[in-house]
Design a protein around this motif. Structure first.
Motif, PDB file in Angstrom:
ATOM      1  N   LEU A   1       0.869  -1.168   0.000  1.00 35.85           N
ATOM      2  CA  LEU A   1       0.000   0.000   0.000  1.00 35.85           C
ATOM      3  C   LEU A   1       0.909   1.221   0.000  1.00 35.85           C
ATOM      4  CD1 LEU A   1      -2.681  -0.822   2.731  1.00 35.85           C
ATOM      5  CD2 LEU A   1      -3.131  -0.397   0.323  1.00 35.85           C
ATOM      6  N   GLY A   2       0.617   2.177  -0.874  1.00 36.33           N
ATOM      7  CA  GLY A   2       1.410   3.401  -0.935  1.00 36.33           C
ATOM      8  C   GLY A   2       0.515   4.597  -1.169  1.00 36.33           C
ATOM      9  N   TYR A   3       0.938   5.737  -0.664  1.00 37.39           N
ATOM     10  CA  TYR A   3       0.153   6.965  -0.793  1.00 37.39           C
ATOM     11  C   TYR A   3       0.193   7.511  -2.213  1.00 37.39           C
ATOM     12  CZ  TYR A   3      -0.178   7.107   4.265  1.00 37.39           C
ATOM     13  OH  TYR A   3      -0.452   6.803   5.570  1.00 37.39           O
ATOM     14  N   VAL A   4      -0.969   7.945  -2.687  1.00 31.57           N
ATOM     15  CA  VAL A   4      -1.065   8.604  -3.989  1.00 31.57           C
ATOM     16  C   VAL A   4      -1.590  10.034  -3.848  1.00 31.57           C
ATOM     17  CG1 VAL A   4      -1.302   6.496  -5.336  1.00 31.57           C
ATOM     18  CG2 VAL A   4      -3.357   7.620  -4.447  1.00 31.57           C
ATOM     19  N   GLU A   5      -2.193  10.335  -2.707  1.00 30.07           N
ATOM     20  CA  GLU A   5      -2.677  11.695  -2.450  1.00 30.07           C
ATOM     21  C   GLU A   5      -2.559  11.963  -0.962  1.00 30.07           C
ATOM     22  OE1 GLU A   5      -3.575  15.381  -3.139  1.00 30.07           O
ATOM     23  OE2 GLU A   5      -3.475  13.953  -4.793  1.00 30.07           O
TER      24      GLU A   5
END
Length: 172
Positions: free
Chosen positions: A18-22
């Protein structure tokens, strides 16, 4: 007005992370934005991704499945969103006080995430329709040439375009 951060994480199915996109809020640093959550790592994000319900931590210091990103966070909530019927990511909200979730927040949060899922589904449907049109065009028109790439650039207002074709239909 104790909300300090909102983050949208997406699931990368290939790397199982899981990684941040916003990222919204003044507390976000480049390190925080680049935080990756591996599949078996304890975190609210993975717990929320696996849960049908929102996951709320009224006091993060009491939670074993909490990964500290901000020193200011005292409470947070996360809820998964779905795309094509599958969990696709998590939206989380951090507060700088214990039990920071305001009254009535959860209902509004759930409603907004439902609308977000609907928008994502419309985009996914457009993507699929475009893919089928491209596939049909390739079958009818034969080899791809520079005119085809130029057309795609024009459609998407892009400076450049790359296509990776599976002509033998082997899949990934």
């Amino acid at each position: 007005a104790h909300c300090i951060a909102i983050g949208i994480r997406i699931l990368n199915r290939l790397t199982r992370t899981l990684g941040y996109v916003e990222c919204l809020g003044d507390v976000w640093t480049p390190e925080a934005k680049n935080a990756m959550y591996r599949r078996h790592q304890r975190s609210l994000g993975w717990k929320a991704l696996r849960s049908k319900q929102a996951v709320y931590y009224p006091n993060v210091k009491k939670e074993k499945d909490y990964r500290k990103i901000f020193t200011e966070t005292r409470s947070l909530v996360g809820k998964r969103f779905r795309l094509r019927g599958q969990p696709a990511g998590v939206v989380s909200v951090d507060w700088d006080i214990n039990e920071g979730e305001p009254e009535g927040f959860r209902e509004r949060f759930e409603r907004l995430l439902g609308q977000f899922e609907q928008v994502l589904q419309v985009i996914a449907n457009w993507e699929e329709a475009l893919f089928h049109e491209l596939q049909k065009s390739l079958e009818v028109n034969g080899p791809v040439d520079s005119r085809f790439a130029e057309l795609l650039c024009e459609i998407f207002h892009a400076r450049g375009c790359s296509l990776f074709l599976d002509r033998k239909r082997r899949g990934l």
